[in-house]
Design an enzyme around this catalytic site. Structure first.
Site, PDB file in Angstrom:
ATOM      1  N   ASP A   9      41.809  31.157  37.590  1.00 57.61           N
ATOM      2  CA  ASP A   9      42.052  32.594  37.462  1.00 57.61           C
ATOM      3  C   ASP A   9      42.845  32.837  36.171  1.00 57.61           C
ATOM      4  O   ASP A   9      43.941  32.302  36.007  1.00 57.61           O
ATOM      5  CB  ASP A   9      42.858  33.040  38.688  1.00 57.61           C
ATOM      6  CG  ASP A   9      43.119  34.537  38.708  1.00 57.61           C
ATOM      7  OD1 ASP A   9      42.970  35.208  37.656  1.00 57.61           O
ATOM      8  OD2 ASP A   9      43.487  35.035  39.782  1.00 57.61           O
ATOM      9  N   ILE A  10      42.324  33.649  35.297  1.00 59.72           N
ATOM     10  CA  ILE A  10      42.969  33.850  33.997  1.00 59.72           C
ATOM     11  C   ILE A  10      44.343  34.527  34.134  1.00 59.72           C
ATOM     12  O   ILE A  10      45.217  34.321  33.303  1.00 59.72           O
ATOM     13  CB  ILE A  10      42.047  34.632  33.038  1.00 59.72           C
ATOM     14  CG1 ILE A  10      42.494  34.396  31.592  1.00 59.72           C
ATOM     15  CG2 ILE A  10      41.989  36.115  33.386  1.00 59.72           C
ATOM     16  CD1 ILE A  10      41.454  34.720  30.565  1.00 59.72           C
ATOM     17  N   ASN A  23      36.421  47.412  28.864  1.00 58.82           N
ATOM     18  CA  ASN A  23      35.353  48.307  28.406  1.00 58.82           C
ATOM     19  C   ASN A  23      35.950  49.252  27.379  1.00 58.82           C
ATOM     20  O   ASN A  23      37.169  49.299  27.198  1.00 58.82           O
ATOM     21  CB  ASN A  23      34.700  49.057  29.578  1.00 58.82           C
ATOM     22  CG  ASN A  23      35.699  49.897  30.332  1.00 58.82           C
ATOM     23  OD1 ASN A  23      36.292  50.832  29.780  1.00 58.82           O
ATOM     24  ND2 ASN A  23      35.929  49.564  31.600  1.00 58.82           N
ATOM     25  N   VAL A  32      37.352  40.716  35.580  1.00 57.26           N
ATOM     26  CA  VAL A  32      38.593  40.243  34.958  1.00 57.26           C
ATOM     27  C   VAL A  32      39.513  41.413  34.650  1.00 57.26           C
ATOM     28  O   VAL A  32      40.738  41.307  34.797  1.00 57.26           O
ATOM     29  CB  VAL A  32      38.322  39.546  33.600  1.00 57.26           C
ATOM     30  CG1 VAL A  32      39.592  38.958  33.039  1.00 57.26           C
ATOM     31  CG2 VAL A  32      37.302  38.464  33.730  1.00 57.26           C
ATOM     32  N   ASP A  33      38.937  42.500  34.188  1.00 57.11           N
ATOM     33  CA  ASP A  33      39.709  43.684  33.811  1.00 57.11           C
ATOM     34  C   ASP A  33      40.539  44.173  35.011  1.00 57.11           C
ATOM     35  O   ASP A  33      41.765  44.392  34.898  1.00 57.11           O
ATOM     36  CB  ASP A  33      38.710  44.760  33.362  1.00 57.11           C
ATOM     37  CG  ASP A  33      39.325  45.870  32.542  1.00 57.11           C
ATOM     38  OD1 ASP A  33      40.518  45.768  32.199  1.00 57.11           O
ATOM     39  OD2 ASP A  33      38.603  46.847  32.236  1.00 57.11           O
ATOM     40  N   SER A 121      31.486  39.160  28.851  1.00 59.09           N
ATOM     41  CA  SER A 121      30.131  39.741  29.030  1.00 59.09           C
ATOM     42  C   SER A 121      29.270  39.052  30.087  1.00 59.09           C
ATOM     43  O   SER A 121      28.131  39.479  30.301  1.00 59.09           O
ATOM     44  CB  SER A 121      29.332  39.783  27.713  1.00 59.09           C
ATOM     45  OG  SER A 121      29.799  40.814  26.869  1.00 59.09           O
ATOM     46  N   THR A 122      29.784  37.999  30.757  1.00 58.74           N
ATOM     47  CA  THR A 122      28.916  37.257  31.687  1.00 58.74           C
ATOM     48  C   THR A 122      28.934  37.778  33.118  1.00 58.74           C
ATOM     49  O   THR A 122      28.287  37.206  33.993  1.00 58.74           O
ATOM     50  CB  THR A 122      29.283  35.760  31.722  1.00 58.74           C
ATOM     51  OG1 THR A 122      30.628  35.631  32.210  1.00 58.74           O
ATOM     52  CG2 THR A 122      29.157  35.123  30.354  1.00 58.74           C
TER      53      THR A 122
HETATM   54  N1  AR6 Z   1      39.701  34.933  35.872  1.00 61.32           N
HETATM   55  C1  AR6 Z   1      38.740  34.377  35.087  1.00 61.32           C
HETATM   56  N2  AR6 Z   1      37.460  34.812  35.060  1.00 61.32           N
HETATM   57  C2  AR6 Z   1      37.136  35.840  35.879  1.00 61.32           C
HETATM   58  C3  AR6 Z   1      38.070  36.479  36.733  1.00 61.32           C
HETATM   59  C4  AR6 Z   1      39.408  35.979  36.702  1.00 61.32           C
HETATM   60  N3  AR6 Z   1      40.371  36.512  37.461  1.00 61.32           N
HETATM   61  N4  AR6 Z   1      37.441  37.470  37.416  1.00 61.32           N
HETATM   62  C5  AR6 Z   1      36.149  37.449  37.024  1.00 61.32           C
HETATM   63  N5  AR6 Z   1      35.948  36.458  36.107  1.00 61.32           N
HETATM   64  P1  AR6 Z   1      33.409  40.701  34.000  1.00 61.32           P
HETATM   65  P2  AR6 Z   1      32.047  41.653  31.571  1.00 61.32           P
HETATM   66  C6  AR6 Z   1      34.716  36.085  35.368  1.00 61.32           C
HETATM   67  O1  AR6 Z   1      32.438  41.445  34.857  1.00 61.32           O
HETATM   68  O2  AR6 Z   1      30.753  41.034  31.998  1.00 61.32           O
HETATM   69  C7  AR6 Z   1      34.678  45.425  33.969  1.00 61.32           C
HETATM   70  O3  AR6 Z   1      34.486  46.382  34.954  1.00 61.32           O
HETATM   71  C8  AR6 Z   1      33.412  36.534  35.934  1.00 61.32           C
HETATM   72  O4  AR6 Z   1      32.966  35.614  36.927  1.00 61.32           O
HETATM   73  O5  AR6 Z   1      34.840  40.751  34.356  1.00 61.32           O
HETATM   74  O6  AR6 Z   1      32.488  41.488  30.144  1.00 61.32           O
HETATM   75  C9  AR6 Z   1      35.146  46.002  32.648  1.00 61.32           C
HETATM   76  O7  AR6 Z   1      35.969  47.146  32.829  1.00 61.32           O
HETATM   77  C10 AR6 Z   1      32.506  36.513  34.693  1.00 61.32           C
HETATM   78  O8  AR6 Z   1      32.016  35.195  34.454  1.00 61.32           O
HETATM   79  O9  AR6 Z   1      33.308  41.187  32.453  1.00 61.32           O
HETATM   80  C11 AR6 Z   1      33.859  46.363  31.986  1.00 61.32           C
HETATM   81  O10 AR6 Z   1      33.382  47.626  32.404  1.00 61.32           O
HETATM   82  C12 AR6 Z   1      33.456  36.859  33.560  1.00 61.32           C
HETATM   83  O11 AR6 Z   1      34.769  36.732  34.104  1.00 61.32           O
HETATM   84  C13 AR6 Z   1      32.912  45.295  32.430  1.00 61.32           C
HETATM   85  O12 AR6 Z   1      33.421  44.816  33.674  1.00 61.32           O
HETATM   86  C14 AR6 Z   1      33.278  38.244  32.963  1.00 61.32           C
HETATM   87  O13 AR6 Z   1      32.932  39.175  33.981  1.00 61.32           O
HETATM   88  C15 AR6 Z   1      32.899  44.116  31.486  1.00 61.32           C
HETATM   89  O14 AR6 Z   1      31.898  43.202  31.899  1.00 61.32           O
END
Ligand code: AR6
Length: 168
Positions: A9-10, A23, A32-33, A121-122
């Site tokens: 977890d980051i 975003n 993550v956000d 972005s994943t």
């Molecule tokens: N620690 C590490 N990695 C994580 C965590 C965590 N706590 N939680 C999720 N991931 P995403 P995006 C991974 O959707 O695709 C948001 O709503 C997750 O499994 O967080 O860039 C923003 O506000 C995935 O592999 O980011 C934007 O609207 C990776 O982090 C939008 O999502 C990125 O998933 C951004 O989308």
């Protein structure tokens, strides 16, 4: 500069700066956000609002990065970047590469020695993990910051393995 991989977890990383996959609004979201804003507390959103009111009235462009403090997390800074939404018909790799490059530039400006990245972005933005890992590793390797450590923090085993392969 060491490049390291961790599955976890980051929000729990003891580094100088954690990167947020935000975003353009900078007003929070899921993934993550959401985790970063929850773990860091209201101070991060307050600072994001201030950025919107001052330097970034139109929000943050995809590929760019900007910093706030990290509130109650162990890190000192959050570097917010905005990844591109994946498109199978348009090549947006340069925008994803720019997220890593710009985040490292901001980290250098902050004198951060250790920086943790999620796989930008994943998640919601749909970028295939293997391709995202290649772009992330290449972009970080080609940047030449004076940092001590760049740590990729991958949430699950599949992401960890993709980044392992990309690192060779
Ligand atoms: N620690 C590490 N990695 C994580 C965590 C965590 N706590 N939680 C999720 N991931 P995403 P995006 C991974 O959707 O695709 C948001 O709503 C997750 O499994 O967080 O860039 C923003 O506000 C995935 O592999 O980011 C934007 O609207 C990776 O982090 C939008 O999502 C990125 O998933 C951004 O989308």
């Amino acid at each position: 500069m060491d490049i390291t991989l961790v599955q976890g977890d980051i929000t729990e990383q003891r580094v100088d700066a954690v990167v947020n996959a935000a975003n353009s609004s900078l007003m929070g979201g899921g993934g993550v956000d959401g985790a970063i804003h929850r773990a860091g507390g209201g101070r991060i959103l307050q600072e994001c609002r201030r950025l919107r009111d001052t330097s970034h009235p139109d929000g943050l462009a995809a590929g760019d990065a900007v910093a706030t403090t990290a509130g109650e997390m162990p890190a000192t800074w959050v570097i917010h970047t905005v990844g591109p939404v994946y498109s199978a018909s348009a090549d947006r790799s340069h925008i994803l590469a720019s997220c890593y490059r710009r985040s490292l530039e901001v980290a250098e400006e902050l004198n951060a020695a250790t920086v943790a990245f999620p796989a930008v972005s994943t998640g919601v933005y749909g970028w295939p993990m293997d391709s995202a890992a290649d772009i992330a590793v290449r972009s970080v390797t080609e940047s030449s910051p004076t940092l001590g450590e760049v740590r990729f923090v991958l949430f699950d085993a599949q992401a960890y393995e993709a980044f392992s392969r990309a690192l060779g």
